[in-house]
Motif scaffolding. Structure first.
Motif, mmCIF file in Angstrom:
data_model
loop_
_atom_site.group_PDB
_atom_site.id
_atom_site.type_symbol
_atom_site.label_atom_id
_atom_site.label_comp_id
_atom_site.label_asym_id
_atom_site.label_seq_id
_atom_site.Cartn_x
_atom_site.Cartn_y
_atom_site.Cartn_z
ATOM 1 N N ILE A 1 -6.948 -28.921 -9.227
ATOM 2 C CA ILE A 1 -6.178 -29.322 -8.045
ATOM 3 C C ILE A 1 -6.418 -30.754 -7.596
ATOM 4 O O ILE A 1 -5.763 -31.228 -6.676
ATOM 5 N N GLU A 2 -7.343 -31.467 -8.242
ATOM 6 C CA GLU A 2 -7.714 -32.789 -7.727
ATOM 7 C C GLU A 2 -6.547 -33.761 -7.636
ATOM 8 O O GLU A 2 -6.504 -34.581 -6.709
ATOM 9 N N PRO B 1 -7.331 -31.895 2.410
ATOM 10 C CA PRO B 1 -8.076 -30.677 2.715
ATOM 11 C C PRO B 1 -8.753 -30.709 4.089
ATOM 12 O O PRO B 1 -9.186 -29.679 4.580
ATOM 13 N N ASN B 2 -8.820 -31.879 4.708
ATOM 14 C CA ASN B 2 -9.399 -31.984 6.043
ATOM 15 C C ASN B 2 -8.439 -31.549 7.141
ATOM 16 O O ASN B 2 -8.869 -31.194 8.238
ATOM 17 N N PRO C 1 -15.667 -31.848 7.679
ATOM 18 C CA PRO C 1 -14.767 -32.768 6.969
ATOM 19 C C PRO C 1 -15.357 -33.198 5.624
ATOM 20 O O PRO C 1 -16.567 -33.145 5.414
ATOM 21 N N TYR C 2 -14.470 -33.630 4.741
ATOM 22 C CA TYR C 2 -14.846 -34.142 3.426
ATOM 23 C C TYR C 2 -14.530 -35.630 3.379
ATOM 24 O O TYR C 2 -13.433 -36.039 3.738
ATOM 25 N N LYS C 3 -15.485 -36.423 2.907
ATOM 26 C CA LYS C 3 -15.291 -37.880 2.847
ATOM 27 C C LYS C 3 -14.397 -38.285 1.689
ATOM 28 O O LYS C 3 -13.578 -39.191 1.812
ATOM 29 N N ASP C 4 -14.582 -37.615 0.562
ATOM 30 C CA ASP C 4 -13.846 -37.978 -0.652
ATOM 31 C C ASP C 4 -13.907 -36.809 -1.629
ATOM 32 O O ASP C 4 -14.449 -35.750 -1.311
ATOM 33 N N LEU C 5 -13.355 -37.011 -2.822
ATOM 34 C CA LEU C 5 -13.301 -35.939 -3.813
ATOM 35 C C LEU C 5 -14.695 -35.459 -4.195
ATOM 36 O O LEU C 5 -14.921 -34.260 -4.329
ATOM 37 N N ASN C 6 -15.634 -36.361 -4.375
ATOM 38 C CA ASN C 6 -16.986 -35.947 -4.756
ATOM 39 C C ASN C 6 -17.628 -35.091 -3.670
ATOM 40 O O ASN C 6 -18.294 -34.096 -3.964
ATOM 41 N N ASP C 7 -17.449 -35.478 -2.425
ATOM 42 C CA ASP C 7 -17.963 -34.702 -1.310
ATOM 43 C C ASP C 7 -17.302 -33.322 -1.283
ATOM 44 O O ASP C 7 -17.964 -32.304 -1.099
#
Length: 85
Positions: free
Chosen positions: A76-77, A28-29, A55-61
């Motif tokens: 969608i994960e 997604p980034n 930006p997103y670091k990981d799924l939780n972010d």
């Protein structure tokens, strides 16, 4: 019978294309708006939200900052991948 056969073929075609989508992973980034819109539950407005939150670091972010509901993220994960680059 012809209608039943056509319906079966359409269902099989849908299942096949769905499997292809689930096998692909998307970051997604770096994904384009069009690529994001291919994910279940994401249209033009939601894809723009995702892009704006980068930006997103990981799924939780991603889950907390993307603006998407938990239901959509849960759906969608398995299709998401987050690079460390």
């Amino acid at each position: 019978q012809l209608l039943a056969t056509q319906t079966q073929q359409q269902a099989q075609s849908s299942q096949t294309s769905g499997q292809t989508t689930h096998e692909q992973q998307l970051n997604p980034n770096t994904a384009s708006q069009q690529q994001l819109e291919q994910l279940r539950g994401i249209g033009s407005v939601r894809s723009q939200q995702v892009i704006q939150g980068r930006p997103y670091k990981d799924l939780n972010d991603f889950r907390t900052r993307s603006g998407l509901s938990d239901t959509v993220v849960d759906a969608i994960e398995s299709q998401l991948i987050f690079s460390t680059d």
